[in-house]
Design an enzyme around this catalytic site. Structure first.
Site, PDB file in Angstrom:
ATOM      1  N   ASP A   9      -6.032  39.422  35.326  1.00 33.81           N
ATOM      2  CA  ASP A   9      -5.199  40.245  35.648  1.00 33.81           C
ATOM      3  C   ASP A   9      -5.831  41.664  35.757  1.00 33.81           C
ATOM      4  OD1 ASP A   9      -1.802  40.736  35.136  1.00 33.81           O
ATOM      5  OD2 ASP A   9      -3.173  42.450  35.500  1.00 33.81           O
ATOM      6  N   MET A  10      -5.776  42.220  36.903  1.00 35.50           N
ATOM      7  CA  MET A  10      -6.418  43.484  37.156  1.00 35.50           C
ATOM      8  C   MET A  10      -5.707  44.492  36.375  1.00 35.50           C
ATOM      9  SD  MET A  10      -8.811  42.361  39.288  1.00 35.50           S
ATOM     10  CE  MET A  10      -9.459  44.015  39.651  1.00 35.50           C
ATOM     11  N   ASP A  51      -2.224  41.139  41.828  1.00 29.82           N
ATOM     12  CA  ASP A  51      -3.227  41.100  40.891  1.00 29.82           C
ATOM     13  C   ASP A  51      -3.610  40.388  39.899  1.00 29.82           C
ATOM     14  OD1 ASP A  51      -1.644  41.979  39.111  1.00 29.82           O
ATOM     15  OD2 ASP A  51      -2.874  43.855  38.226  1.00 29.82           O
ATOM     16  N   GLU A  52      -3.211  39.128  39.951  1.00 32.48           N
ATOM     17  CA  GLU A  52      -3.242  38.178  38.907  1.00 32.48           C
ATOM     18  C   GLU A  52      -3.325  36.765  39.517  1.00 32.48           C
ATOM     19  OE1 GLU A  52      -0.128  37.709  36.022  1.00 32.48           O
ATOM     20  OE2 GLU A  52       1.091  38.892  37.505  1.00 32.48           O
TER      21      GLU A  52
HETATM   22  P1  TTP Z   1       0.708  44.744  36.550  1.00 31.09           P
HETATM   23  O1  TTP Z   1      -0.750  43.801  36.227  1.00 31.09           O
HETATM   24  O2  TTP Z   1       2.009  44.301  35.803  1.00 31.09           O
HETATM   25  O3  TTP Z   1       0.231  46.185  36.036  1.00 31.09           O
HETATM   26  P2  TTP Z   1      -1.109  46.887  36.359  1.00 31.09           P
HETATM   27  O4  TTP Z   1      -2.153  45.924  36.817  1.00 31.09           O
HETATM   28  O5  TTP Z   1      -1.088  47.946  37.029  1.00 31.09           O
HETATM   29  O6  TTP Z   1      -1.435  47.433  34.701  1.00 31.09           O
HETATM   30  P3  TTP Z   1      -1.780  46.399  33.755  1.00 31.09           P
HETATM   31  O7  TTP Z   1      -2.096  45.173  34.301  1.00 31.09           O
HETATM   32  O8  TTP Z   1      -3.385  46.947  33.386  1.00 31.09           O
HETATM   33  O9  TTP Z   1      -1.153  46.592  32.759  1.00 31.09           O
HETATM   34  O10 TTP Z   1       1.139  44.710  37.967  1.00 31.09           O
HETATM   35  C1  TTP Z   1       0.356  44.684  39.262  1.00 31.09           C
HETATM   36  C2  TTP Z   1       0.508  45.667  40.404  1.00 31.09           C
HETATM   37  O11 TTP Z   1       1.921  45.348  40.698  1.00 31.09           O
HETATM   38  C3  TTP Z   1       0.594  47.120  39.458  1.00 31.09           C
HETATM   39  O12 TTP Z   1      -0.692  47.697  39.797  1.00 31.09           O
HETATM   40  C4  TTP Z   1       1.734  47.940  40.648  1.00 31.09           C
HETATM   41  C5  TTP Z   1       2.390  46.718  40.797  1.00 31.09           C
HETATM   42  N1  TTP Z   1       3.838  46.786  40.005  1.00 31.09           N
HETATM   43  C6  TTP Z   1       4.708  47.414  40.522  1.00 31.09           C
HETATM   44  O13 TTP Z   1       4.840  47.908  41.754  1.00 31.09           O
HETATM   45  N2  TTP Z   1       6.111  47.733  39.746  1.00 31.09           N
HETATM   46  C7  TTP Z   1       6.111  46.982  38.566  1.00 31.09           C
HETATM   47  O14 TTP Z   1       7.202  47.277  37.980  1.00 31.09           O
HETATM   48  C8  TTP Z   1       5.120  46.564  38.065  1.00 31.09           C
HETATM   49  C9  TTP Z   1       5.075  45.829  36.742  1.00 31.09           C
HETATM   50  C10 TTP Z   1       3.924  46.313  38.846  1.00 31.09           C
HETATM   51 MG    MG Z   2      -2.505  43.861  36.377  1.00 28.56          MG
END
Ligand code: TTP
Ligand code: MG
Length: 378
Positions: free
Chosen positions: A9-10, A103-104
């Site tokens: 997961d990024m 991103d995952e």
């Molecule tokens: P996530 O992997 O949940 O979040 P992240 O990568 O920004 O942060 P981290 O993993 O380090 O905690 O989500 C991936 C992308 O999806 C995020 O960059 C933006 C988008 N996203 C939204 O647009 N709305 C949301 O409510 C969430 C959780 C994510």
């Molecule tokens: Mg992420």
């Protein structure tokens, strides 16, 4: 052979891409999302998280918590482009890759640790390759199954790498709060508390009849997860890459009003099919077959995820404007691609429109109940 699943997961994905494209933003609180009136935060850099800003928070609230933040309108197309590159990297490590969201992904890496000193070295290799090719950091979880791997990748963010071993998995998760189990939300948590169950270990030790009261037919599955058992396979994207509907008309269509009405109906059917499968999409394609049998297609990719009839129709209308209707139309088709699971893409709340959502939910309810043809727009 021991089964090994990797979840990657990024870190702060959208915000990290913004920092990558504009290095002067590195180290600063960057908040990405919808900047319009009712916009919400998509994500923010770890620097901004210190101020209490988080995903899905209304933008105005974020601005209050972090007035010095740098606020950026999301650029979905750019994130998708980088995402495609990252998924390509995953496929260079394993033939079994299941993309969960932008991103995952899960990678089944069973047997592949043989090529490396151990699975941790394999995890490091994946992280390094992502960093070398994109300049972005990822967090990796490696475990016997999907549930544990996803849990692990989240434990040491950002830039983390966590291994959960087969023999210690159950003990490792036992002290964790019940909410760590995917699908256990606030209400299930509250019900469990009534039975004195506040950790995963207590679910594992609980009587199945109590779990049935909380989870119904899913009780056994939840119990298994609490014991660290999850047999779900990693599935390649054999799923449909696009969803849509096309129709050949009895009589060729000529009038703009008829064409629009036909496209509107196709958008309704496409949207319904999409939502029925709990998916969202980004690219809308319009196909037109003319009286002469000439076929053209036009596509448009939205910055925002699309799931509702009105959103699909708005894009399809733009595509219609790009087409020169100089002869009759035999067939029209509308489809949507770049699909993602609705859950995996909480980006929907970029610009949540409650009214549109409620209207679509009502229509879907009737269609599910009485069949697809019950409702057409007047
Ligand atoms: P996530 O992997 O949940 O979040 P992240 O990568 O920004 O942060 P981290 O993993 O380090 O905690 O989500 C991936 C992308 O999806 C995020 O960059 C933006 C988008 N996203 C939204 O647009 N709305 C949301 O409510 C969430 C959780 C994510
Ligand atoms: Mg992420």
């Amino acid at each position: 052979m021991l089964r090994w699943i990797m979840h990657v997961d990024m870190d702060a994905f959208f915000a990290s891409v913004e920092q990558l494209d504009n290095p002067s933003l590195k180290g600063l609180p960057v908040i990405v999302g919808g900047l319009s009136g009712r916009g919400v935060v998509s994500t923010c850099s770890y620097e901004a998280r210190k101020f209490g800003v988080h995903s899905a928070m209304p933008m105005h609230m974020a601005k209050r918590l972090c007035p010095q933040g740098i606020y950026i309108q999301g650029r979905m197309r750019r994130y998708k482009e980088i995402s495609d590159g990252i998924m390509e990297i995953f496929r260079s490590f394993s033939p079994l890759v299941e993309q969960l969201s932008v991103d995952e992904a899960f990678l089944d890496v069973t047997g592949m640790e043989g090529l490396y000193p151990d699975v941790v070295a394999l995890g490091k290799a994946v992280k390094n390759k992502i960093y070398e090719q994109t300049g972005l950091h990822a967090s990796v979880g490696i475990a016997p199954n999907k549930f544990l791997a996803k849990l692990a990748s989240d434990l040491d963010k950002p830039d983390g790498l966590v291994l959960i071993k087969h023999e210690t998995a159950a003990a490792f998760i036992a002290p964790m709060p019940v909410r760590k189990i995917f699908g256990i939300g606030k209400s299930a948590e509250a019900m469990l508390w009534q039975y004195g169950i506040d950790t995963i270990g207590k679910i594992a030790a609980a009587d199945i009849s109590i779990l049935q009261k909380v989870f119904g037919i899913n009780a056994q599955a939840v119990h298994n997860l609490a014991c660290g058992i999850d047999n779900r396979p990693v599935v390649n994207e054999t799923e449909a890459k696009s969803i849509g509907k096309e129709h050949t008309y009895d009589k060729d269509l000529y009038e703009e009003a008829d064409l629009k009405k036909a496209v509107r109906d196709l958008c309704g059917e496409t949207g319904w099919r999409l939502r029925k499968r709990k998916l969202i999409g980004y690219t809308v394609t319009l196909k037109v077959k003319f009286s002469s049998f000439k076929i053209i297609t036009r596509s448009i990719t939205s910055e925002l995820p699309v799931a509702y009839d009105e959103e699909i129709y708005a894009l399809a209308l733009k595509l219609m404007q790009q087409v020169r209707f100089t002869e009759g139309v035999r067939l029209l088709g509308v489809s949507i691609s770049h699909l993602e699971s609705e859950d995996a893409a909480p980006v929907l709340n970029f610009n949540e429109n409650e009214k549109i959502k409620k209207r679509n939910m009502a229509v879907d309810f009737l269609k599910n109940k009485f069949g697809e043809s019950i409702i057409k727009r007047g």
